[in-house]
Design a protein around this motif. Structure first.
Motif, short mmCIF file in Angstrom:
data_model
loop_
_atom_site.label_atom_id
_atom_site.label_comp_id
_atom_site.label_asym_id
_atom_site.label_seq_id
_atom_site.Cartn_x
_atom_site.Cartn_y
_atom_site.Cartn_z
N PHE A 6 -9.67 -9.92 -1.63
CA PHE A 6 -8.64 -9.75 -2.13
C PHE A 6 -8.67 -8.04 -2.71
O PHE A 6 -9.34 -7.99 -3.39
N ARG A 7 -7.58 -7.43 -2.24
CA ARG A 7 -7.36 -6.12 -2.83
C ARG A 7 -5.94 -5.86 -3.37
O ARG A 7 -4.90 -6.38 -2.75
N ALA A 8 -5.95 -5.11 -4.48
CA ALA A 8 -4.47 -5.23 -5.19
C ALA A 8 -4.43 -3.85 -5.92
O ALA A 8 -5.32 -3.16 -6.40
N GLN A 45 -6.48 -0.43 -9.30
CA GLN A 45 -7.03 -0.97 -8.24
C GLN A 45 -7.88 -2.24 -8.57
O GLN A 45 -8.52 -2.16 -9.54
N ARG A 75 2.68 -11.83 -8.48
CA ARG A 75 3.77 -10.99 -7.72
C ARG A 75 4.71 -10.50 -8.56
O ARG A 75 5.21 -9.41 -8.63
N TYR A 79 0.97 -7.56 -10.08
CA TYR A 79 0.53 -6.65 -8.90
C TYR A 79 1.77 -6.02 -8.41
O TYR A 79 2.92 -6.52 -8.36
N GLN A 81 1.23 -4.57 -5.18
CA GLN A 81 0.83 -4.82 -3.90
C GLN A 81 -0.37 -5.39 -3.92
O GLN A 81 -1.25 -5.16 -4.55
N TYR A 82 -0.56 -6.33 -2.90
CA TYR A 82 -2.14 -6.98 -2.62
C TYR A 82 -2.12 -7.30 -1.18
O TYR A 82 -1.02 -7.28 -0.48
N ARG A 83 -3.28 -7.36 -0.79
CA ARG A 83 -3.56 -7.76 0.59
C ARG A 83 -4.77 -8.72 0.56
O ARG A 83 -5.68 -8.66 -0.33
N VAL A 84 -4.74 -9.75 1.28
CA VAL A 84 -5.94 -10.69 1.40
C VAL A 84 -6.56 -10.93 2.84
O VAL A 84 -5.67 -10.95 3.83
N GLU A 85 -7.55 -10.78 2.91
CA GLU A 85 -8.31 -10.94 4.35
C GLU A 85 -9.51 -11.94 4.12
O GLU A 85 -9.92 -12.02 3.20
#
Length: 99
Positions: A6-8, A45, A75, A79, A81-85
């Motif tokens: 998880f990166r935000a 970050q 949301r 944050y 923006q965030y990205r989940v991988e």
């Protein structure tokens, strides 16, 4: 084993954020089979790594009502923006010095 990355980009993180984050961490570890959870924040970050035994555990965690509410709050408040991988770990090793 799987890892969720998880990166935000964060907004202002307040006391409620830290309380909710701690609650979500405990819930993941105690009820959903999360094996380990680490996170760090710096200069607006955030990155969090959570390790799971299988994809079904991750899906159950993602769909839990408390986690869904925490995602919504993230949301709306914390944050930008965030990205989940989600990835499968194919190899892992470590070094630890002997005392």
């Amino acid at each position: 084993m799987h890892v969720v990355i998880f990166r935000a980009a964060t907004r202002q993180l307040d006391a409620e954020y830290f309380a909710v984050a701690q609650q979500m961490r405990q819930l993941a570890l105690e009820r959903f089979g999360c094996l380990a959870f680490v996170s760090a924040s710096e200069d607006g970050q955030e990155i969090a790594l959570s390790y799971w035994p299988d994809a079904d555990s991750i899906r159950a965690w993602k769909a839990h009502a408390d986690h869904l509410l925490a995602q919504q709050l993230g949301r709306e408040r914390w944050y930008r923006q965030y990205r989940v991988e989600v990835a499968r770990i194919e190899r892992s090793y470590e070094w630890e010095p002997t005392p």
